[in-house]
Design an enzyme around this catalytic site. Structure first.
Site, PDB file in Angstrom:
ATOM      1  CG  MET A   1      54.062  29.009  40.673  1.00 13.37           C
ATOM      2  SD  MET A   1      54.922  28.826  39.110  1.00 13.37           S
ATOM      3  CE  MET A   1      53.674  29.373  37.970  1.00 13.37           C
TER       4      MET A   1
ATOM      5  CB  ALA B   1      50.093  36.397  40.739  1.00 13.50           C
ATOM      6  CG  LEU B   2      48.566  34.218  46.463  1.00 14.32           C
ATOM      7  CD1 LEU B   2      48.542  34.043  47.991  1.00 14.32           C
ATOM      8  CD2 LEU B   2      48.792  32.867  45.795  1.00 14.32           C
ATOM      9  CG  HIS B   3      43.577  33.927  41.400  1.00 18.30           C
ATOM     10  ND1 HIS B   3      42.958  32.737  41.713  1.00 18.30           N
ATOM     11  CD2 HIS B   3      44.533  33.616  40.468  1.00 18.30           C
ATOM     12  CE1 HIS B   3      43.480  31.766  40.998  1.00 18.30           C
ATOM     13  NE2 HIS B   3      44.450  32.260  40.240  1.00 18.30           N
TER      14      HIS B   3
ATOM     15  N   GLY C   1      40.846  31.826  43.528  1.00 20.72           N
ATOM     16  CA  GLY C   1      41.072  30.382  43.375  1.00 20.72           C
ATOM     17  C   GLY C   1      42.052  29.882  44.428  1.00 20.72           C
ATOM     18  CG  HIS C   2      46.112  31.158  44.294  1.00 25.03           C
ATOM     19  ND1 HIS C   2      46.122  32.213  43.413  1.00 25.03           N
ATOM     20  CD2 HIS C   2      46.895  30.206  43.733  1.00 25.03           C
ATOM     21  CE1 HIS C   2      46.890  31.920  42.376  1.00 25.03           C
ATOM     22  NE2 HIS C   2      47.368  30.704  42.529  1.00 25.03           N
TER      23      HIS C   2
ATOM     24  N   GLY D   1      44.367  22.730  42.874  1.00 25.70           N
ATOM     25  CA  GLY D   1      43.149  23.042  42.144  1.00 25.70           C
ATOM     26  C   GLY D   1      42.919  22.075  40.987  1.00 25.70           C
TER      27      GLY D   1
ATOM     28  CB  SER E   1      48.517  34.005  38.253  1.00 29.20           C
ATOM     29  OG  SER E   1      48.218  33.409  39.493  1.00 29.20           O
TER      30      SER E   1
HETATM   31  P1  AMP Z   1      49.589  28.550  40.562  1.00 24.28           P
HETATM   32  O1  AMP Z   1      49.933  29.666  41.500  1.00 24.28           O
HETATM   33  O2  AMP Z   1      48.993  29.000  39.290  1.00 24.28           O
HETATM   34  O3  AMP Z   1      50.720  27.567  40.410  1.00 24.28           O
HETATM   35  O4  AMP Z   1      48.415  27.742  41.271  1.00 24.28           O
HETATM   36  C1  AMP Z   1      48.551  27.263  42.584  1.00 24.28           C
HETATM   37  C2  AMP Z   1      47.397  26.357  42.879  1.00 24.28           C
HETATM   38  O5  AMP Z   1      46.174  27.074  42.750  1.00 24.28           O
HETATM   39  C3  AMP Z   1      47.305  25.163  41.915  1.00 24.28           C
HETATM   40  O6  AMP Z   1      46.983  23.997  42.648  1.00 24.28           O
HETATM   41  C4  AMP Z   1      46.201  25.572  40.995  1.00 24.28           C
HETATM   42  O7  AMP Z   1      45.513  24.476  40.439  1.00 24.28           O
HETATM   43  C5  AMP Z   1      45.293  26.351  41.945  1.00 24.28           C
HETATM   44  N1  AMP Z   1      44.412  27.227  41.179  1.00 24.28           N
HETATM   45  C6  AMP Z   1      44.768  28.109  40.213  1.00 24.28           C
HETATM   46  N2  AMP Z   1      43.677  28.683  39.662  1.00 24.28           N
HETATM   47  C7  AMP Z   1      42.610  28.149  40.301  1.00 24.28           C
HETATM   48  C8  AMP Z   1      41.190  28.319  40.184  1.00 24.28           C
HETATM   49  N3  AMP Z   1      40.654  29.164  39.297  1.00 24.28           N
HETATM   50  N4  AMP Z   1      40.405  27.597  40.999  1.00 24.28           N
HETATM   51  C9  AMP Z   1      40.930  26.727  41.896  1.00 24.28           C
HETATM   52  N5  AMP Z   1      42.249  26.526  42.058  1.00 24.28           N
HETATM   53  C10 AMP Z   1      43.074  27.215  41.264  1.00 24.28           C
END
Ligand code: AMP
Length: 300
Positions: A30, A32-34, A36-37, A167, A206
């Site tokens: 979604m 707001a990449l960090h 983890g992404h 993740g 995010s």
């Molecule tokens: P989101 O943008 O929050 O929907 O997350 C997109 C993907 O990134 C999902 O598969 C999350 O599980 C993964 N993700 C989010 N935070 C982390 C993290 N801290 N470590 C690993 N993967 C993550």
């Protein structure tokens, strides 16, 4: 790196690359990449010849009183991070592109249909994963996993990827998506990547940008609870009742934090287990101020 805005464009890119013998990895996000992404994108680049990252704040997975309208958006930094981590394509569709007939709302537009906030119920086709979608986060966020299953199935159908990367941070989501892919016989392999954390243990999210300095400190209680349960399991504790109680006791030390759930479940079914067994998942969710955070560990 290429920006693709349409489903047809993503499918055409994927098919062209496959016809050249490339494998395709998809990383749904979604934005707001960090870091983890980035770890998912790097894993995809390591395992697949070509990588697409989708950036789409999916209205149907937000409840009426949730943070759809104010969800952090950082388009340019996201594109830089995606490219540096190894993506060849960013897929960034509009709401109308993903939900045809949803009144032409553009990206970032709060779509309020029939008083349902971001749900678009009147205009959309949905994918349901009964049994799992009302467990853990689905219990306190009714309709959330229906929205997740719907948007991810659309992305997988559009991209025709060999592998899609998620993740473990969103462990219940992983359970829902594994069952969805099996149930719909979608040919994409689901790959799960480890949780990336800050040095002090906080799982990257995010939503961490919402936290004040004091809330940021309080938020550490989630990873502390997870670590404590991991420690007890390593010491030989096997009973779920004792482990859940120990996790709750850690939360009780932080009065500003409101627990949503503390559960020991089977990762496949998301149903509570009585003793630690292979595939057991310890998962927590809590409100730190107005921000809901999650964390977990696979302890089986
Ligand atoms: P989101 O943008 O929050 O929907 O997350 C997109 C993907 O990134 C999902 O598969 C999350 O599980 C993964 N993700 C989010 N935070 C982390 C993290 N801290 N470590 C690993 N993967 C993550």
């Amino acid at each position: 790196m290429e920006i693709v805005r349409t489903v047809a464009g993503l499918r055409a890119w994927s098919r062209a690359e496959r016809s050249k013998g490339q494998t395709i990895g998809l990383v749904p996000t979604m934005g707001a990449l960090h870091a983890g992404h980035a770890s998912l994108i790097e894993a995809a680049a390591g395992q697949c010849g070509r990588v697409a990252v989708s950036i789409f704040v999916n209205p149907t997975q937000f409840g009426p009183n949730e943070d759809f309208a104010r969800y952090p958006r950082s388009w340019e930094a996201d594109c830089r991070l995606a490219e540096a981590a190894g993506a060849q394509v960013v897929f960034a569709p509009t709401v109308e592109e993903m939900y045809p007939g949803s009144s032409g709302a553009g990206p970032g537009t709060f779509v309020d249909v029939e008083g349902l906030g971001g749900r678009l119920d009147g205009a959309a086709t949905f994918v349901e994963v009964p049994g799992l979608s009302d467990r853990l986060d689905g219990k306190s966020r009714p309709g959330h996993f229906r929205g997740v299953a719907t948007v991810v199935s659309k992305l997988l159908i559009a991209c025709e990827a060999d592998r899609a990367f998620f993740g473990q941070k969103d462990a219940a989501q992983v359970a829902v998506l594994r069952r969805m892919v099996a149930g719909l016989r979608i040919g994409t392999e689901i790959v799960v990547c480890p949780i990336v954390r800050e040095a002090d243990g906080l799982a990257l999210s995010s939503r961490n940008v919402y936290l004040s300095a004091e809330e940021r400190r309080q938020a550490l209680v989630l990873s502390r609870a997870v670590r404590e349960v991991e420690r007890l399991v390593a010491c030989g504790e096997r009973k779920a009742e004792a482990l859940v109680a120990a996790g709750r006791a850690v939360f009780a030390e932080e009065s500003g934090v409101r627990v949503d759930y503390v559960e020991l479940v089977d990762w496949g079914t998301l149903m509570p287990v009585e003793v630690v067994a292979p595939g057991a998942l310890f998962a927590v969710a809590a409100w730190v101020g107005a921000t809901r955070l999650i964390d977990n560990a696979v302890i089986g």
